[in-house]
Design an enzyme around this catalytic site. Structure first.
Site, PDB file in Angstrom:
ATOM      1  N   ARG A  95       0.711  -1.634  -0.268  1.00 23.18           N
ATOM      2  CA  ARG A  95       0.064   0.171  -0.209  1.00 23.18           C
ATOM      3  C   ARG A  95       0.594   1.173  -0.088  1.00 23.18           C
ATOM      4  NH1 ARG A  95      -2.718  -3.226   3.416  1.00 23.18           N
ATOM      5  NH2 ARG A  95      -5.372  -4.329   2.373  1.00 23.18           N
ATOM      6  N   LYS A 117       2.798  10.880 -11.717  1.00 23.27           N
ATOM      7  CA  LYS A 117       1.064  10.004 -12.901  1.00 23.27           C
ATOM      8  C   LYS A 117       2.517   8.854 -12.745  1.00 23.27           C
ATOM      9  CE  LYS A 117      -1.982  12.725 -15.092  1.00 23.27           C
ATOM     10  NZ  LYS A 117      -2.586  13.576 -16.903  1.00 23.27           N
ATOM     11  N   GLU A 159       8.001  16.368 -26.385  1.00 21.43           N
ATOM     12  CA  GLU A 159       8.116  16.523 -24.977  1.00 21.43           C
ATOM     13  C   GLU A 159       7.502  18.175 -24.805  1.00 21.43           C
ATOM     14  OE1 GLU A 159       5.288  15.800 -23.237  1.00 21.43           O
ATOM     15  OE2 GLU A 159       5.058  13.135 -24.061  1.00 21.43           O
ATOM     16  N   LYS A 198       5.927  21.771 -15.470  1.00 28.88           N
ATOM     17  CA  LYS A 198       5.283  21.190 -14.811  1.00 28.88           C
ATOM     18  C   LYS A 198       4.682  21.110 -13.656  1.00 28.88           C
ATOM     19  CE  LYS A 198       4.628  16.066 -15.545  1.00 28.88           C
ATOM     20  NZ  LYS A 198       4.346  14.561 -16.456  1.00 28.88           N
ATOM     21  N   GLU A 212     -11.947  22.702 -15.865  1.00 32.63           N
ATOM     22  CA  GLU A 212     -11.567  22.576 -17.463  1.00 32.63           C
ATOM     23  C   GLU A 212      -9.980  23.405 -17.615  1.00 32.63           C
ATOM     24  OE1 GLU A 212     -13.007  23.248 -20.617  1.00 32.63           O
ATOM     25  OE2 GLU A 212     -14.763  22.505 -20.027  1.00 32.63           O
ATOM     26  N   ARG A 215      -4.437  20.483 -15.317  1.00 34.36           N
ATOM     27  CA  ARG A 215      -3.211  19.678 -15.100  1.00 34.36           C
ATOM     28  C   ARG A 215      -3.641  18.734 -17.035  1.00 34.36           C
ATOM     29  NH1 ARG A 215      -0.335  15.455 -11.501  1.00 34.36           N
ATOM     30  NH2 ARG A 215       1.159  14.783 -13.309  1.00 34.36           N
ATOM     31  N   ASN A 219      -1.567  17.442 -21.184  1.00 35.96           N
ATOM     32  CA  ASN A 219      -2.236  16.571 -22.594  1.00 35.96           C
ATOM     33  C   ASN A 219      -1.511  16.724 -23.896  1.00 35.96           C
ATOM     34  OD1 ASN A 219      -1.917  14.015 -20.856  1.00 35.96           O
ATOM     35  ND2 ASN A 219      -3.658  14.872 -19.942  1.00 35.96           N
ATOM     36  N   HIS A 222      -1.267  14.662 -26.925  1.00 36.94           N
ATOM     37  CA  HIS A 222      -1.708  13.179 -26.570  1.00 36.94           C
ATOM     38  C   HIS A 222      -2.978  12.162 -26.980  1.00 36.94           C
ATOM     39  CE1 HIS A 222       1.421  14.328 -24.377  1.00 36.94           C
ATOM     40  NE2 HIS A 222       2.200  13.352 -23.629  1.00 36.94           N
ATOM     41  N   HIS A 226      -1.677   8.963 -28.198  1.00 39.72           N
ATOM     42  CA  HIS A 226      -1.903   7.674 -27.360  1.00 39.72           C
ATOM     43  C   HIS A 226      -3.088   6.614 -28.869  1.00 39.72           C
ATOM     44  CE1 HIS A 226      -1.632   9.611 -23.152  1.00 39.72           C
ATOM     45  NE2 HIS A 226      -0.093   9.378 -23.144  1.00 39.72           N
ATOM     46  N   HIS A 239       7.056   6.964 -28.023  1.00 32.59           N
ATOM     47  CA  HIS A 239       5.287   7.936 -27.141  1.00 32.59           C
ATOM     48  C   HIS A 239       6.195   9.451 -27.918  1.00 32.59           C
ATOM     49  CE1 HIS A 239       2.914   9.325 -24.894  1.00 32.59           C
ATOM     50  NE2 HIS A 239       3.876  10.475 -23.867  1.00 32.59           N
TER      51      HIS A 239
END
Length: 337
Positions: A95, A117, A159, A198, A212, A215, A219, A222, A226, A239
């Site tokens: 945990r 993330k 990126e 970031k 809206e 974070r 993306n 992306h 993706h 990626h």
């Protein structure tokens, strides 16, 4: 610095273990010996295949076999894939145990190692399993980039360019004027700037709950990227390469929505190409599959696919409810059929 930290942890009765991948292990044997000595180390397959439930189980078992307790520390050495895998393992084992990120690729340095993330891919989509779980520290050294393949460096630049497009027009203008290389004297400052951007975004919306913007702006490119990765089974594109094509998709979508000009789209494409990044699909992919993949993106909400668009170069915003036909036209311009 890392060895001193590992030794200090050992004196405090805290065992360190290391997770990396085959590519980093082969390229940096001297670093591992100097930094970690005889600390237990697990080397997993390189690439997106490592972000699977199967490999996740292998890492969990590695921790259990080495009798890691909640006082243990997992050192995660590698690019974004290993960072995501290691972070989610640390979040879920017992945990939650401490982990430290040691990013070895430009992409991981400027993006995935910062922000907390973590996650795994499923056959149905990318990063559908995960947790927000911050590392105790991130150790960044540009020395790792001396052994990084140029293709991997270019992938990281996607990126970096993204940060300019979503929130720093001056950074984009700098990259537009002078492409960044591993030998560029301003490289360290650019990495620091991306990390700061970031961190600022994450601090304001850590769990991506802002209705809206927030974070979700990170993306940019992306949703398209993706989808490309998923449809090609994570094997045809790095990626960052998929994100580069995705940035072109986001730019063209923004132009079709009347937000930026055709000339600005051309500037974005020229800057990406100058950094050895793809701006079109390398092979023909079916529009139906790509459209279906966007609907499974984890950022979507009840009102449909959620895209990040550009109101201007350096100013991004989230947008839902976009006509699927408009998105389909973008895919076709990128080379889909």
């Amino acid at each position: 610095m890392i060895r001193k930290n590992v030794d200090a942890l050992a004196k405090a009765g805290r065992l360190s273990v290391v997770l990396t991948d085959e590519g980093v292990a082969a390229a940096q044997p001297a670093f591992f010996a100097a930094a970690f000595g005889n600390a237990p180390r697990l080397t997993v397959v390189r690439g997106e295949r490592a972000k699977s439930v199967e490999v996740f189980g292998q890492v969990q078992e590695f921790l259990a076999q080495n009798r890691i307790t909640r006082q243990g520390v997992l050192w995660v050495v590698g690019g974004g894939v290993v960072g995501d895998l290691g972070g989610f393992t640390a979040a879920s084992y017992l945990r939650g145990i401490d982990y430290v990120q040691v990013p070895t690729t430009l992409l991981a340095m400027v993006d995935s190692s910062v922000g907390g993330k973590t996650g795994l891919n499923l056959p149905s989509g990318k990063n559908l399993v995960g947790a927000f779980y911050h590392p105790q520290a991130v150790h960044i050294s540009t020395d790792f980039l001396t052994t990084l393949p140029l293709r991997e460096f270019a992938a990281g630049m996607a990126e970096v360019i993204k940060y300019g497009l979503l929130g720093d027009a001056a950074l984009f203008a700098q990259l537009e004027k002078t492409p960044l290389t591993p030998a560029s004297p301003e490289l360290s400052a650019v990495i620091r700037r991306c990390c700061q951007m970031k961190a600022d975004v994450v601090r304001a919306d850590e769990f991506e709950r802002a209705p809206e913007g927030g974070r979700a702006l990170l993306n940019l490119g992306h949703t398209f990227g993706h989808a490309i990765e998923q449809v090609t089974s994570y094997t045809a594109y790095l990626h960052g390469e998929a994100v580069a094509v995705g940035l072109v998709g986001a730019a063209r979508l923004s132009q079709k929505l009347g937000l930026i000009s055709v000339n600005e789209v051309a500037r974005i494409e020229k800057t990406l190409a100058a950094h050895a990044l793809p701006i079109r699909l390398r092979e023909t992919l079916p529009v139906t599959a790509l459209q279906a993949a966007t609907t499974r993106d984890k950022k979507n909400r009840a009102d449909g696919v959620r895209f990040v668009v550009m109101n201007a170069l350096g100013v991004a915003a989230t947008r839902s409810g976009i006509d699927p036909a408009l998105v389909e036209n973008v895919w076709r311009e990128l080379g889909a059929t």
